[in-house]
Design an enzyme around this catalytic site. Structure first.
Site: not given
Length: 370
Positions: A87, A300, A302, A304
């Protein structure tokens, strides 16, 4: 005719017999040979899965692959997902999390199982594996497991994704599917669709179609008011979020939104950019020229997590998750009132991280009864 003693001897030597390894022995053997834990430190599984320095995680990912296959069998053979990402962490880190059949996070009742299994000493791995099978899988071991694996753009992600695939493969009657470079929401979506076909097509293109259709349905009838302009610049954090956004740019413009992308992979992941940087530093990410009034969005690593920001005089104004939710709540409340809908309750869910002021504002936005 009877064989001579010499012929019998050579026949016996040419046809040796072997005792097949048990499933738990095969798991332990591959773990010890390819992904030993050794003296690596204890890690706990939580909301973010496992996260640590990438060079310490190979055994974790192998064992998570095993667990994902067992989880799938325990869930009657439904597809389970595994996302390889850390992340908003720095590039040197990596992480992994398991996605349950309906596209939700792994059930909390299994988090302790994951933590216990991946931290088993190498010489106890077979025993730990069999204990999980006995308690949680039982006679469902004959069902075929299906595990879908996605990964972000970190340099360590291909190697660690292969460790997950090896873990799935060592569990008998299991199928692994890699969907390559995807955002975490895309992986959640694909897993949900595989188990609920009516939800959509289980592919990256299916995700894009559903996402764009939902966006067009949400804003298509909304009138442009005040100083609003349908333009936004998106900071992709030099992460995987740039990939799906690139392919959606033209269709987003057709739906009335002009999107400009920044930090699309020409810099270091999450370094001086991304949602966490913008929220903590209260400033625009590197590489963005933000004149007053221009709206910015940061993802961010990834994709999400999202924050909005804009410049007002010398100050940057941040719209985090609480504020975004409140804006949407007010928008829906106005539309329901305009439509003359009565008797329909409208709710807004907040987590324990929401501050008190946002809760008061939420009650005002949707009404005390909701």
């Amino acid at each position: 005719k009877d064989q001579s003693p010499l012929k019998k001897r050579y026949t016996a030597m040419a046809t040796p017999t072997y005792q097949a390894a048990t499933p738990q022995e095969s798991v332990a053997a591959m773990g010890l040979r390819c992904y030993p834990r050794g003296d690596k430190p204890f890690l706990g599984y939580g909301t973010a899965g496992f996260r640590a320095a990438a060079d310490t995680l190979d055994h974790i990912f192998f064992r998570v692959g095993i667990l994902a296959a067992l989880r799938s069998k325990a869930q009657e053979g439904q597809a389970v997902g595994v996302m390889v990402t850390a992340s908003h962490n720095p590039e040197r880190d990596n992480g992994v999390k398991i996605v349950d059949p309906m596209g939700e996070m792994l059930a909390m009742t299994w988090e302790a199982n994951v933590t216990s299994f991946v931290n088993s000493p190498d010489d106890k791995l077979a025993e730990s594996y069999q204990a999980l099978v006995d308690v949680y899988v039982g006679d469902k071991m004959s069902l075929q497991a299906k595990v879908v694996v996605g990964r972000d753009t970190r340099g360590s992600s291909p190697r660690l994704a292969m460790a997950v695939l090896d873990g799935v493969g060592v569990v008998e009657a299991s199928v692994a599917q890699s969907i390559g470079l995807v955002t975490t929401p895309q992986l959640h979506y694909v897993v949900r669709c595989l188990n609920s076909p009516a939800y959509g097509a289980p592919s990256v293109l299916g995700y894009e179609n559903k996402y764009l259709g939902a966006f067009k349905g949400l804003v298509g009838a909304a009138a442009v008011q005040g100083n609003y302009t349908s333009e936004v610049v998106v900071d992709c954090a030099n992460g995987v979020g740039a990939l799906p956004l690139r392919s959606m740019l033209a269709r987003l413009r057709e739906s009335g939104l002009a999107v400009e992308l920044a930090n699309v992979g020409d810099g270091v992941l999450n370094e001086g950019c991304g949602a966490d940087f913008v929220k903590v530093k209260q400033t625009a990410p590197n590489g963005l020229d933000m004149p007053e009034g221009k709206r910015g969005v940061s993802l961010d690593g990834d994709a999400d997590r999202i924050v909005y920001f804009f410049k007002s005089g010398p100050t940057y104004r941040l719209l985090d998750g609480d504020r975004i939710a409140l804006l949407l709540a007010r928008f829906f409340a106005i539309k329901l009132k305009e439509a003359g809908v009565e008797g329909l309750r409208f709710g807004l869910v907040q987590t324990a991280y929401a501050n008190g002021a946002s809760t008061v504002a939420a009650v005002e936005a949707v009404g005390e009864a909701n």
